[in-house]
Design a protein around this motif. Structure first.
Motif, PDB file in Angstrom:
ATOM      1  N   LEU A  29       0.830  -1.211   0.000  1.00  0.00           N
ATOM      2  CA  LEU A  29       0.000   0.000   0.000  1.00  0.00           C
ATOM      3  C   LEU A  29       0.862   1.258   0.000  1.00  0.00           C
ATOM      4  N   VAL A  30       1.972   1.223   0.699  1.00  0.00           N
ATOM      5  CA  VAL A  30       2.896   2.367   0.682  1.00  0.00           C
ATOM      6  C   VAL A  30       3.543   2.499  -0.689  1.00  0.00           C
ATOM      7  N   ALA A  31       3.915   1.379  -1.291  1.00  0.00           N
ATOM      8  CA  ALA A  31       4.563   1.411  -2.606  1.00  0.00           C
ATOM      9  C   ALA A  31       3.644   1.981  -3.679  1.00  0.00           C
ATOM     10  N   PHE A  32       2.342   1.741  -3.567  1.00  0.00           N
ATOM     11  CA  PHE A  32       1.385   2.251  -4.545  1.00  0.00           C
ATOM     12  C   PHE A  32       0.740   3.557  -4.109  1.00  0.00           C
ATOM     13  N   ASN A  33       1.310   4.206  -3.092  1.00  0.00           N
ATOM     14  CA  ASN A  33       0.852   5.505  -2.582  1.00  0.00           C
ATOM     15  C   ASN A  33      -0.609   5.493  -2.146  1.00  0.00           C
ATOM     16  N   VAL A  34      -1.065   4.393  -1.604  1.00  0.00           N
ATOM     17  CA  VAL A  34      -2.411   4.326  -1.049  1.00  0.00           C
ATOM     18  C   VAL A  34      -2.395   4.852   0.382  1.00  0.00           C
ATOM     19  N   ILE A  35      -1.314   4.594   1.097  1.00  0.00           N
ATOM     20  CA  ILE A  35      -1.158   5.071   2.470  1.00  0.00           C
ATOM     21  C   ILE A  35      -0.195   6.250   2.459  1.00  0.00           C
ATOM     22  N   ASN A  36      -0.579   7.316   3.141  1.00  0.00           N
ATOM     23  CA  ASN A  36       0.249   8.506   3.244  1.00  0.00           C
ATOM     24  C   ASN A  36       1.277   8.304   4.356  1.00  0.00           C
ATOM     25  N   THR A  37       2.537   8.277   3.993  1.00  0.00           N
ATOM     26  CA  THR A  37       3.597   8.089   4.986  1.00  0.00           C
ATOM     27  C   THR A  37       4.004   9.392   5.644  1.00  0.00           C
ATOM     28  N   GLY A  38       3.365  10.482   5.294  1.00  0.00           N
ATOM     29  CA  GLY A  38       3.674  11.767   5.914  1.00  0.00           C
ATOM     30  C   GLY A  38       3.125  11.877   7.323  1.00  0.00           C
ATOM     31  N   SER A  39       2.178  11.039   7.657  1.00  0.00           N
ATOM     32  CA  SER A  39       1.581  11.058   8.989  1.00  0.00           C
ATOM     33  C   SER A  39       2.538  10.444  10.000  1.00  0.00           C
ATOM     34  N   GLY A  40       2.647  11.068  11.153  1.00  0.00           N
ATOM     35  CA  GLY A  40       3.548  10.565  12.190  1.00  0.00           C
ATOM     36  C   GLY A  40       3.122   9.217  12.730  1.00  0.00           C
ATOM     37  N   GLY A  41       1.813   9.007  12.893  1.00  0.00           N
ATOM     38  CA  GLY A  41       1.324   7.736  13.411  1.00  0.00           C
ATOM     39  C   GLY A  41       1.596   6.591  12.464  1.00  0.00           C
ATOM     40  N   VAL A  42       1.416   6.849  11.169  1.00  0.00           N
ATOM     41  CA  VAL A  42       1.685   5.812  10.167  1.00  0.00           C
ATOM     42  C   VAL A  42       3.165   5.480  10.160  1.00  0.00           C
ATOM     43  N   ASN A  43       4.012   6.492  10.236  1.00  0.00           N
ATOM     44  CA  ASN A  43       5.456   6.253  10.256  1.00  0.00           C
ATOM     45  C   ASN A  43       5.872   5.446  11.475  1.00  0.00           C
ATOM     46  N   GLN A  44       5.284   5.740  12.634  1.00  0.00           N
ATOM     47  CA  GLN A  44       5.625   4.987  13.840  1.00  0.00           C
ATOM     48  C   GLN A  44       5.173   3.533  13.724  1.00  0.00           C
ATOM     49  N   PHE A  45       3.989   3.318  13.141  1.00  0.00           N
ATOM     50  CA  PHE A  45       3.491   1.961  12.959  1.00  0.00           C
ATOM     51  C   PHE A  45       4.382   1.184  11.998  1.00  0.00           C
ATOM     52  N   LEU A  46       4.771   1.813  10.889  1.00  0.00           N
ATOM     53  CA  LEU A  46       5.663   1.164   9.926  1.00  0.00           C
ATOM     54  C   LEU A  46       7.023   0.870  10.551  1.00  0.00           C
ATOM     55  N   TYR A  47       7.515   1.801  11.355  1.00  0.00           N
ATOM     56  CA  TYR A  47       8.798   1.614  12.024  1.00  0.00           C
ATOM     57  C   TYR A  47       8.728   0.432  12.997  1.00  0.00           C
ATOM     58  N   ALA A  48       7.618   0.328  13.742  1.00  0.00           N
ATOM     59  CA  ALA A  48       7.462  -0.780  14.686  1.00  0.00           C
ATOM     60  C   ALA A  48       7.410  -2.121  13.952  1.00  0.00           C
ATOM     61  N   LEU A  49       6.672  -2.166  12.842  1.00  0.00           N
ATOM     62  CA  LEU A  49       6.615  -3.402  12.066  1.00  0.00           C
ATOM     63  C   LEU A  49       7.986  -3.768  11.504  1.00  0.00           C
ATOM     64  N   ASP A  50       8.723  -2.773  11.029  1.00  0.00           N
ATOM     65  CA  ASP A  50      10.065  -3.048  10.504  1.00  0.00           C
ATOM     66  C   ASP A  50      11.004  -3.541  11.595  1.00  0.00           C
ATOM     67  N   ARG A  51      10.881  -2.981  12.789  1.00  0.00           N
ATOM     68  CA  ARG A  51      11.736  -3.422  13.891  1.00  0.00           C
ATOM     69  C   ARG A  51      11.454  -4.870  14.293  1.00  0.00           C
ATOM     70  N   ILE A  52      10.212  -5.291  14.125  1.00  0.00           N
ATOM     71  CA  ILE A  52       9.851  -6.661  14.467  1.00  0.00           C
ATOM     72  C   ILE A  52      10.304  -7.636  13.380  1.00  0.00           C
ATOM     73  N   THR A  53      10.101  -7.268  12.126  1.00  0.00           N
ATOM     74  CA  THR A  53      10.330  -8.218  11.034  1.00  0.00           C
ATOM     75  C   THR A  53      11.746  -8.181  10.464  1.00  0.00           C
ATOM     76  N   GLU A  54      12.427  -7.081  10.555  1.00  0.00           N
ATOM     77  CA  GLU A  54      13.749  -6.968   9.928  1.00  0.00           C
ATOM     78  C   GLU A  54      14.759  -8.001  10.441  1.00  0.00           C
ATOM     79  N   PRO A  55      14.817  -8.298  11.749  1.00  0.00           N
ATOM     80  CA  PRO A  55      15.764  -9.342  12.189  1.00  0.00           C
ATOM     81  C   PRO A  55      15.460 -10.718  11.594  1.00  0.00           C
TER      82      PRO A  55
END
Length: 95
Positions: A29-55
Motif C-alpha cells: 500500500l505504501v509502494a502504490f501511494n495508497v497510504i500517506n507516509t507523511g503522517s507521524g502515526g503511520v510512520n511509527q506503525f511502519l517503524y514498529a513493524l520493521d523493527r519486528i520483522t527486519e531481524p
C-alpha cells in the motif's frame, strides 16, 4: 505442561505470521501511494513493524539473490514458520 508450552509457541507463531502478512500488505500500500507516509502515526506503525520483522528478514535477504525489487524474504519466513509448526506438532505427538 508440554501441551501448554506447545499452545504458547503456537500462539506466538500465529501472531508472528499475522505481523508478517500485515507488514507485507502495508508495504504494498505504501509502494502504490495508497497510504500517506507523511503522517507521524503511520510512520511509527511502519517503524514498529520493521523493527519486528527486519531481524527475521535480514539473514534470508543475504542468502537470496536480487530479484529486481521483489522481496521474497517474507514468503521464506512464512514457510519456515510452517515448518516449525509441523516440527512442534510432531514433537508433541511423539511426547
Amino acid at each position: 505442561m508440554v501441551y501448554a508450552l506447545y499452545e504458547i509457541l503456537s500462539l506466538l507463531l500465529t501472531v508472528l505470521t499475522w505481523i508478517i502478512i500485515i507488514q507485507a500488505i502495508i508495504s504494498w500500500l505504501v509502494a502504490f501511494n495508497v497510504i500517506n507516509t507523511g503522517s507521524g502515526g503511520v510512520n511509527q506503525f511502519l517503524y514498529a513493524l520493521d523493527r519486528i520483522t527486519e531481524p527475521l528478514y535480514r539473514p534470508i535477504r543475504r542468502l537470496l539473490p536480487d530479484f529486481g525489487g521483489i522481496d521474497f524474504s517474507p514468503i521464506v519466513v512464512l514457510l519456515l514458520i510452517a515448518v516449525v509448526r509441523i516440527l512442534l506438532r510432531s514433537l508433541l505427538l511423539g511426547y
